[in-house]
Design a protein around this motif. Structure first.
Motif, PDB file in Angstrom:
ATOM      1  N   ASN A   2       0.839  -1.186   0.000  1.00 45.56           N
ATOM      2  CA  ASN A   2       0.000   0.000   0.000  1.00 45.56           C
ATOM      3  C   ASN A   2       0.883   1.250   0.000  1.00 45.56           C
ATOM      4  O   ASN A   2       1.497   1.609   1.011  1.00 45.56           O
ATOM      5  CB  ASN A   2      -0.906  -0.009   1.238  1.00 45.56           C
ATOM      6  N   TRP A   3       0.946   1.912  -1.163  1.00 47.44           N
ATOM      7  CA  TRP A   3       1.794   3.095  -1.301  1.00 47.44           C
ATOM      8  C   TRP A   3       1.068   4.370  -0.898  1.00 47.44           C
ATOM      9  O   TRP A   3       1.703   5.421  -0.742  1.00 47.44           O
ATOM     10  CB  TRP A   3       2.273   3.226  -2.739  1.00 47.44           C
ATOM     11  N   SER A   4      -0.266   4.333  -0.737  1.00 47.71           N
ATOM     12  CA  SER A   4      -1.000   5.551  -0.387  1.00 47.71           C
ATOM     13  C   SER A   4      -0.628   6.043   1.005  1.00 47.71           C
ATOM     14  O   SER A   4      -0.592   7.249   1.261  1.00 47.71           O
ATOM     15  CB  SER A   4      -2.507   5.290  -0.464  1.00 47.71           C
ATOM     16  N   LEU A  34       3.599   5.854  -9.288  1.00 49.05           N
ATOM     17  CA  LEU A  34       2.380   5.627 -10.069  1.00 49.05           C
ATOM     18  C   LEU A  34       2.637   4.658 -11.214  1.00 49.05           C
ATOM     19  O   LEU A  34       1.841   3.730 -11.450  1.00 49.05           O
ATOM     20  CB  LEU A  34       1.862   6.965 -10.600  1.00 49.05           C
ATOM     21  N   VAL A  35       3.737   4.834 -11.918  1.00 50.07           N
ATOM     22  CA  VAL A  35       4.080   3.922 -13.007  1.00 50.07           C
ATOM     23  C   VAL A  35       4.370   2.528 -12.462  1.00 50.07           C
ATOM     24  O   VAL A  35       3.982   1.514 -13.046  1.00 50.07           O
ATOM     25  CB  VAL A  35       5.286   4.467 -13.802  1.00 50.07           C
ATOM     26  N   VAL A  37       3.103   1.113  -9.715  1.00 49.81           N
ATOM     27  CA  VAL A  37       1.882   0.447  -9.245  1.00 49.81           C
ATOM     28  C   VAL A  37       0.957   0.110 -10.400  1.00 49.81           C
ATOM     29  O   VAL A  37       0.394  -0.992 -10.470  1.00 49.81           O
ATOM     30  CB  VAL A  37       1.168   1.343  -8.207  1.00 49.81           C
ATOM     31  N   VAL A  38       0.786   1.044 -11.336  1.00 49.80           N
ATOM     32  CA  VAL A  38      -0.221   0.868 -12.386  1.00 49.80           C
ATOM     33  C   VAL A  38       0.273  -0.041 -13.503  1.00 49.80           C
ATOM     34  O   VAL A  38      -0.471  -0.920 -13.964  1.00 49.80           O
ATOM     35  CB  VAL A  38      -0.630   2.249 -12.956  1.00 49.80           C
ATOM     36  N   ALA A  39       1.510   0.126 -13.940  1.00 49.30           N
ATOM     37  CA  ALA A  39       1.946  -0.556 -15.159  1.00 49.30           C
ATOM     38  C   ALA A  39       3.038  -1.593 -14.937  1.00 49.30           C
ATOM     39  O   ALA A  39       2.949  -2.716 -15.435  1.00 49.30           O
ATOM     40  CB  ALA A  39       2.425   0.481 -16.180  1.00 49.30           C
ATOM     41  N   GLN A  41       4.134  -3.446 -12.446  1.00 44.96           N
ATOM     42  CA  GLN A  41       3.815  -4.712 -11.782  1.00 44.96           C
ATOM     43  C   GLN A  41       3.075  -5.666 -12.717  1.00 44.96           C
ATOM     44  O   GLN A  41       3.266  -6.878 -12.651  1.00 44.96           O
ATOM     45  CB  GLN A  41       2.983  -4.444 -10.524  1.00 44.96           C
ATOM     46  N   ARG A  42       2.244  -5.126 -13.596  1.00 46.51           N
ATOM     47  CA  ARG A  42       1.525  -5.986 -14.545  1.00 46.51           C
ATOM     48  C   ARG A  42       2.455  -6.497 -15.634  1.00 46.51           C
ATOM     49  O   ARG A  42       2.310  -7.640 -16.100  1.00 46.51           O
ATOM     50  CB  ARG A  42       0.363  -5.210 -15.159  1.00 46.51           C
TER      51      ARG A  42
END
Length: 271
Positions: A2-4, A34-35, A37-39, A41-42
């Motif tokens: 959890n980075w938030s 952001l990059v 977490v969003v991209a 890791q996938r």
């Protein structure tokens, strides 16, 4: 992960940072967290499952994968982000310590404050802030060097050869989406380099501002000392000393003026 929570914690450091520090923090969370977490890791989520070698020998795929990827990019970047953002907490902890110390001082001295502004970068807090910048730039540089050494210059080849036991011979191994992964890796490397650049700029700004302040104070002290040692006295010579004859006057006018002066002198003598 959890980075938030980390983002909300570090956002409080903004009010104690310079303009360069605010830009650095924005770059970390926009271009890296952001990059990541969003991209990222996938993209790296299938690295172990889709790693294929042209052999059916049991264990060969695992050994070759461990040799080509000693540490996962995702885990390495997660460690890097944690190490890079933690030095900012040093500044916040120092400010909180100052606030608590100032509160105790106010209680003991009936309202007078020990610090006019606990978040002002002066004294020990200035050194803490500068040390946090050194740590951030140092951690980023260290992780970039580790990534460079592990992956041979930030490269992900489409075809890798492996001849480790228990592979029967030299086998060809393939990773999934190597071009996409290489693009993301270069993006993270460039983002880290920009963050290092911002840290260096902020260090130059802080040190330059401190040197300019020291020189200004020293210059003011020298002026005060000079004024005390050389007190000026107001000695004003008479205006007649600086009276000049107008070269445009005619000779008759000059003789008339001279005659008036002589007459005035005779009158004053008679009196």
């Amino acid at each position: 992960m959890n980075w938030s929570g980390l983002e909300s914690l570090l956002s409080g450091v903004n009010k104690y940072s310079t303009a360069f520090g605010r830009i650095w923090l924005s770059m970390v969370f926009v271009f890296r967290v952001l990059v990541f977490v969003v991209a990222a890791q996938r993209v790296w989520g299938d690295e172990s499952k889709d790693f294929v070698c042209n052999t059916r020998q049991p264990g060969c795929n695992n050994v070759c994968y461990d040799h080509l990827f000693p540490i996962s990019h995702i885990r390495l970047w997660a460690l890097q982000l944690i190490f890079v953002t933690c030095p900012s907490l040093m500044v916040m902890a120092h400010v909180k310590y100052r606030e608590a110390k100032d509160l105790k001082y106010v209680e003991l001295h009936q309202g007078s404050h020990l610090y006019a502004n606990p978040g002002k970068k002066r004294g020990g807090l200035w050194w803490t802030y500068l040390l946090s910048l050194v740590f951030k730039a140092g951690f980023d540089t260290s992780f970039l060097y580790i990534l460079y050494r592990l992956y041979h210059g930030y490269d992900l080849p489409r075809l890798s050869k492996c001849s480790l036991d228990p592979c029967p011979n030299t086998v060809d191994c393939f990773i999934s989406r190597p071009t996409e992964k290489k693009i993301f890796m270069l993006f993270m490397v460039v983002s880290s380099a920009l963050c290092i650049f911002m840290c260096v700029l902020e260090m130059i700004y802080l040190i330059g501002k401190r040197i300019a302040k020291v020189l200004r104070v020293r210059h003011e002290n020298e002026r005060v000392v000079f004024a005390d040692q050389h007190e000026l006295t107001t000695i004003a010579p008479p205006r007649s000393q600086y009276r000049r004859t107008d070269p445009t006057l005619a000779e008759s006018q000059l003789s008339l003026n001279r005659r008036d002066k002589i007459r005035d002198g005779g009158i004053s003598t008679a009196l």
